[in-house]
Structure formats: C-alpha cells, structure tokens
Motif scaffolding. Structure first.
Motif, PDB file in Angstrom:
ATOM      1  N   VAL A  16      -2.565  -3.976  -4.383  1.00 26.16           N
ATOM      2  CA  VAL A  16      -1.409  -3.118  -4.637  1.00 26.16           C
ATOM      3  C   VAL A  16      -1.454  -1.875  -3.751  1.00 26.16           C
ATOM      4  CG1 VAL A  16      -0.162  -1.781  -6.376  1.00 26.16           C
ATOM      5  CG2 VAL A  16      -1.211  -3.945  -7.017  1.00 26.16           C
ATOM      6  N   GLN A  17      -2.655  -1.332  -3.511  1.00 24.84           N
ATOM      7  CA  GLN A  17      -2.799  -0.182  -2.617  1.00 24.84           C
ATOM      8  C   GLN A  17      -2.268  -0.491  -1.222  1.00 24.84           C
ATOM      9  OE1 GLN A  17      -7.129   0.838  -3.524  1.00 24.84           O
ATOM     10  NE2 GLN A  17      -6.376   2.797  -2.793  1.00 24.84           N
ATOM     11  N   ILE A  18      -2.652  -1.650  -0.715  1.00 28.81           N
ATOM     12  CA  ILE A  18      -2.189  -2.058   0.615  1.00 28.81           C
ATOM     13  C   ILE A  18      -0.674  -2.242   0.607  1.00 28.81           C
ATOM     14  CG2 ILE A  18      -2.310  -3.860   2.391  1.00 28.81           C
ATOM     15  CD1 ILE A  18      -5.196  -4.420   1.420  1.00 28.81           C
ATOM     16  N   TYR A  26       4.813  -0.201   2.009  1.00 26.68           N
ATOM     17  CA  TYR A  26       6.127   0.237   1.511  1.00 26.68           C
ATOM     18  C   TYR A  26       6.415   1.677   1.949  1.00 26.68           C
ATOM     19  CZ  TYR A  26       9.518   2.020  -1.893  1.00 26.68           C
ATOM     20  OH  TYR A  26      10.589   2.623  -2.488  1.00 26.68           O
ATOM     21  N   LEU A  27       5.420   2.552   1.849  1.00 21.63           N
ATOM     22  CA  LEU A  27       5.625   3.953   2.217  1.00 21.63           C
ATOM     23  C   LEU A  27       5.804   4.119   3.725  1.00 21.63           C
ATOM     24  CD1 LEU A  27       3.125   5.806  -0.158  1.00 21.63           C
ATOM     25  CD2 LEU A  27       5.563   5.374  -0.456  1.00 21.63           C
ATOM     26  N   ILE A  28       5.112   3.294   4.504  1.00 21.26           N
ATOM     27  CA  ILE A  28       5.307   3.335   5.963  1.00 21.26           C
ATOM     28  C   ILE A  28       6.746   2.974   6.303  1.00 21.26           C
ATOM     29  CG2 ILE A  28       4.700   2.211   8.147  1.00 21.26           C
ATOM     30  CD1 ILE A  28       1.840   1.942   7.079  1.00 21.26           C
ATOM     31  N   GLN A  29       7.277   1.942   5.647  1.00 21.81           N
ATOM     32  CA  GLN A  29       8.668   1.548   5.869  1.00 21.81           C
ATOM     33  C   GLN A  29       9.620   2.641   5.410  1.00 21.81           C
ATOM     34  OE1 GLN A  29       8.738  -2.150   3.651  1.00 21.81           O
ATOM     35  NE2 GLN A  29       8.276  -3.362   5.463  1.00 21.81           N
ATOM     36  N   LYS A  42       9.116   8.847  12.599  1.00 23.86           N
ATOM     37  CA  LYS A  42       8.345   7.685  13.019  1.00 23.86           C
ATOM     38  C   LYS A  42       6.969   7.726  12.353  1.00 23.86           C
ATOM     39  CE  LYS A  42      10.501   7.051  17.558  1.00 23.86           C
ATOM     40  NZ  LYS A  42      10.272   6.958  19.014  1.00 23.86           N
ATOM     41  N   PRO A  43       6.580   6.639  11.688  1.00 24.22           N
ATOM     42  CA  PRO A  43       5.263   6.617  11.053  1.00 24.22           C
ATOM     43  C   PRO A  43       4.160   6.801  12.089  1.00 24.22           C
ATOM     44  CG  PRO A  43       6.630   4.799  10.289  1.00 24.22           C
ATOM     45  CD  PRO A  43       7.335   5.408  11.456  1.00 24.22           C
ATOM     46  N   LYS A  48      -3.280  10.655   5.306  1.00 25.21           N
ATOM     47  CA  LYS A  48      -2.123  10.930   6.156  1.00 25.21           C
ATOM     48  C   LYS A  48      -0.833  10.819   5.351  1.00 25.21           C
ATOM     49  CE  LYS A  48      -0.315  11.743  10.230  1.00 25.21           C
ATOM     50  NZ  LYS A  48      -0.538  13.034  10.920  1.00 25.21           N
ATOM     51  N   LEU A  49      -0.771   9.850   4.451  1.00 25.47           N
ATOM     52  CA  LEU A  49       0.427   9.672   3.633  1.00 25.47           C
ATOM     53  C   LEU A  49       0.634  10.831   2.662  1.00 25.47           C
ATOM     54  CD1 LEU A  49       0.351   5.849   2.786  1.00 25.47           C
ATOM     55  CD2 LEU A  49       2.071   7.061   4.145  1.00 25.47           C
ATOM     56  N   THR A  50      -0.460  11.457   2.209  1.00 27.81           N
ATOM     57  CA  THR A  50      -0.305  12.588   1.284  1.00 27.81           C
ATOM     58  C   THR A  50       0.303  13.802   1.979  1.00 27.81           C
ATOM     59  OG1 THR A  50      -2.589  13.370   1.662  1.00 27.81           O
ATOM     60  CG2 THR A  50      -2.222  11.852  -0.183  1.00 27.81           C
ATOM     61  N   ASP A  51       0.304  13.809   3.311  1.00 26.92           N
ATOM     62  CA  ASP A  51       1.010  14.881   4.024  1.00 26.92           C
ATOM     63  C   ASP A  51       2.517  14.699   3.874  1.00 26.92           C
ATOM     64  OD1 ASP A  51      -1.343  16.026   4.903  1.00 26.92           O
ATOM     65  OD2 ASP A  51      -1.346  14.963   6.814  1.00 26.92           O
TER      66      ASP A  51
END
Length: 261
Positions: free
Chosen positions: A240-242, A247-250, A74-75, A135-138
């Motif tokens: 594009v960052q947003i 996309y990565l959250i999904q 879960k994100p 957080k995403l880099t984790d």
C-alpha cells in the motif's frame, strides 16, 4: 503572473499590510510551509489558492491569473527512483529474512560476504524509498511522518552497521541481538503507521488502511510474540505504501503546485 513574480507580489502585499506569514495563513486556511514556498517562488499555486491569498490581502486577483497558462508541477526524479527502489527492496527483503534465519540457526547456505551484499542492497533500497517519502512530505506536509521517517533511516544505518560487525567479526552473532533489532523496528513501524494516519483526511481509506497495517505489524514485532505473523500486515502495508507513493506522484504531475494543508 508567473513565479517568482507572483511570490514577490504576495510577499510585498503581506508586508505592506504588516502581516506575518502566520497571520496570513489564518485568514486563508493554508499551511505556513505552503505560503513560504509560494513567496520564495519554489512552487506555482493553483488559481483558487492565489484567490484565497489575494482576498486575504485585500487585492483584486483575477487579472493576475487570467492571462497566463497553468504551470504544471513536475515530480522530482527522486520519487521515481524511490518507487523503483521500493520494488527491489520488497523482493530482496523477503530473501534476506529467509537467509537471516539460516544464519541465526547456523545453517547458512551462502557465505557471509554474499549475505552482506544482499543486506547492503536491502538496506540501501529501503533508505532510498524512505527518502522518497521524505520528499513527498515537502509537498504533502506531515510532521509526525517526517520525524518517523528520519528515525527509521537512522535505525537502518545503525542496524546495518551492527549486522556487518556480526557477520565479519567474532564480537557477537546475528542471533545475539536479533530480537532487540526486531523490537526496535517494530516500534518505529508503529510510529510510521501513526504518521500515515495523519493523511486520512486527505486520502481517506487508503491512508487509514496503510497506517493500521503498519501499526499492527509494528506491535507484533515489538512484542516479539508474533514476529513471523507480523509479515502478513507488514507485506500488505509495504504494498500500500508503494501504491500511495505512485498515486501521489501522479497527483503532483496532474495539478499545479502543492497546496495541501
């Protein structure tokens, strides 16, 4: 087998073989951080990752996964907050840039206090956005990007403090250091662009485009010869960052634990 039992089993097998985590990842082509998180029970890996680990450890893995349903990751709520903050920052920053040029020219249409609140919102929302990327880099490891994100967060804290001093004291004005601030942000944006290019093998063209846009924007800002021209690639890069963050959250929510290397 569910977590944390799965992680404990892998750790026990590895230690029984006398292997370090570094030696294990060499055998199964994973990231050390991924193995650390699996063994700690922080994430539940996909079946093919478990297979790779057990095969590297010489253990029959099939029965360990067939009797358990997949556990979806879960994100973190932080990521959803980061997306919202990014959208608010995107629009507020445009307003802030226009007002800053007015203050530098001495033709401000609002009070210093009101402008300070706008700056506070802009800096705050951007930092939250950056924390979301941290957080995403984790989940999707990227060492260069992580360093660049921390540097950008530090720069925002420093320049926010300097801006407030300029607005509420007579020590100096916004125009006295404006180009220094822009150049410093330009350098860091270029560094961020290099960090995002590190994702090009995983996310192909979108990471390449985003990285290139931020590098171009950063270069224009750093030289000082194309500050306003830099707004074009900077704006596109932010969009594009947003988009990539969403996309990565999904992607996190649509698969098992992170096992990208």
């Amino acid at each position: 087998m569910k977590q944390p039992e799965l992680g404990k089993k892998i750790s026990e097998l590895r230690k029984a073989k006398g292997m370090t985590q570094e030696e294990l990842v060499e055998k199964c082509n994973l990231n050390v951080r991924t193995v650390q998180r699996i063994e700690a029970g922080e994430v539940t890996p996909r079946s093919y990752t478990v297979k790779a680990l057990f095969e590297a450890l010489g253990y029959h893995w099939e029965n360990q996964m067939n009797d358990e349903p997949e556990i979806k990751a879960k994100p973190s709520p932080i990521l959803y907050g980061a997306v919202g903050a990014a959208v608010l920052y995107f629009f507020l920053s445009m307003f802030e840039i226009g007002l800053e040029t007015e203050f530098i020219a001495g033709e401000s249409s609002i009070s210093a206090g009101s402008f300070a609140w706008i700056k506070t919102g802009s800096y705050l929302f951007y930092v939250i956005f950056l924390l979301g990327w941290l957080k995403l880099t984790d989940t999707f490891p990227n060492g260069i990007l992580k360093i660049a994100l921390w540097i950008m967060i530090g720069a925002n804290v420093i320049w926010y403090t300097v801006d407030l001093i300029a607005l509420f004291t007579d020590v100096f004005t916004l125009g006295d250091y404006y180009m220094v601030k822009v150049s410093s942000f330009g350098f860091i944006y270029a560094f961020l662009g290099l960090g995002y290019l590190g994702y090009k093998k995983q996310f192909s063209s979108i990471a390449t485009i985003m990285g290139a846009l931020l590098i171009v924007a950063g270069a224009l800002m750093f030289t000082g010869i194309g500050v306003f021209l830099a707004l074009i690639p900077w704006t596109l890069g932010e969009i594009v960052q947003i988009g990539l963050m969403i996309y990565l959250i999904q992607k996190i929510g649509g698969r098992n634990s992170p096992d990208f290397t």
